[in-house]
Write an enzyme that holds these catalytic residues in place. Structure first.
Site, short mmCIF file in Angstrom:
data_model
loop_
_atom_site.label_atom_id
_atom_site.label_comp_id
_atom_site.label_asym_id
_atom_site.label_seq_id
_atom_site.Cartn_x
_atom_site.Cartn_y
_atom_site.Cartn_z
N LYS A 1 -28.46 1.01 25.34
CA LYS A 1 -27.79 1.42 24.28
C LYS A 1 -26.55 0.53 23.97
CE LYS A 1 -25.44 5.59 23.01
NZ LYS A 1 -25.86 5.87 21.49
N GLY B 1 -22.52 -1.01 30.89
CA GLY B 1 -23.52 -1.87 31.34
C GLY B 1 -24.16 -2.79 30.61
N CYS B 2 -24.47 -2.24 29.34
CA CYS B 2 -25.11 -2.96 28.25
C CYS B 2 -24.12 -3.98 27.55
CB CYS B 2 -25.63 -2.18 27.09
SG CYS B 2 -26.95 -0.79 27.86
N THR B 3 -22.79 -3.49 27.37
CA THR B 3 -21.93 -4.62 27.15
C THR B 3 -21.65 -5.80 28.06
OG1 THR B 3 -20.69 -2.88 25.71
CG2 THR B 3 -19.46 -4.78 26.27
N ALA C 1 -24.68 -8.19 27.77
CA ALA C 1 -24.64 -8.92 26.44
C ALA C 1 -23.54 -9.99 26.77
CB ALA C 1 -24.90 -8.04 25.54
#
Length: 155
Positions: A40, A45-47, A50
């Site tokens: 998401k 974590g995703c930030t 990326a």
């Protein structure tokens, strides 16, 4: 479906991407592709993942590798995510989860006793011929982008 293994032919994909248009594996033929699947946009974590790939984007490019992140978020959410964090990787939208399923990363997950379907954070390194060269299942973010870069350099 079970996850793809090293040596498998990578399933083609053709997904809408940030900035308009689509991105497909066939369009990237002849290049190495780092295809990373994440749950998401704009979560911690995703930030971090990326941003780590973005920090190494020039090195990936120098090694003829294209980084593509895929989640079930909409293109509009991807564009907000990119703008907010200054991301420099392609983000593709797989709202119907067909590509997530083809790569075997759409899994039953469980949190606080509730089960649901979601993305298992995974990365696939695909060689210039469309073959899966390396798979990282159940990715832990810290240090991951650097590890993928080192593997891409060896192809």
């Amino acid at each position: 479906m079970s996850a793809l293994e090293q040596g498998s032919q990578a399933p083609n994909f053709d997904l809408p991407r940030d900035g308009g248009g689509n991105v497909s594996l066939s369009q990237l033929a002849g290049k190495k592709v780092v295809l990373y699947f994440y749950p998401k946009d704009d979560t911690p974590g995703c930030t971090n993942e990326a941003m780590d790939f973005t920090a190494l984007a020039d090195e990936f490019a120098a090694n003829d590798a294209v980084v593509v992140g895929v989640s079930p978020d909409t293109v509009k959410k991807h564009e907000k995510f990119i703008a907010k964090h200054g991301l420099g990787v392609i983000l593709a939208s797989d709202e119907d989860t067909s590509v997530l399923q083809a790569y075997g990363v759409w899994k039953e997950k469980s949190m606080y006793g509730r089960t649901y379907m979601g993305v298992e954070r995974s990365t696939f390194l695909i060689d210039a011929n469309g073959t899966v060269a390396r798979v990282w299942p159940k990715v832990k973010v810290k240090g991951h982008a650097q590890e993928v870069l080192e593997a891409a350099k060896t192809l």
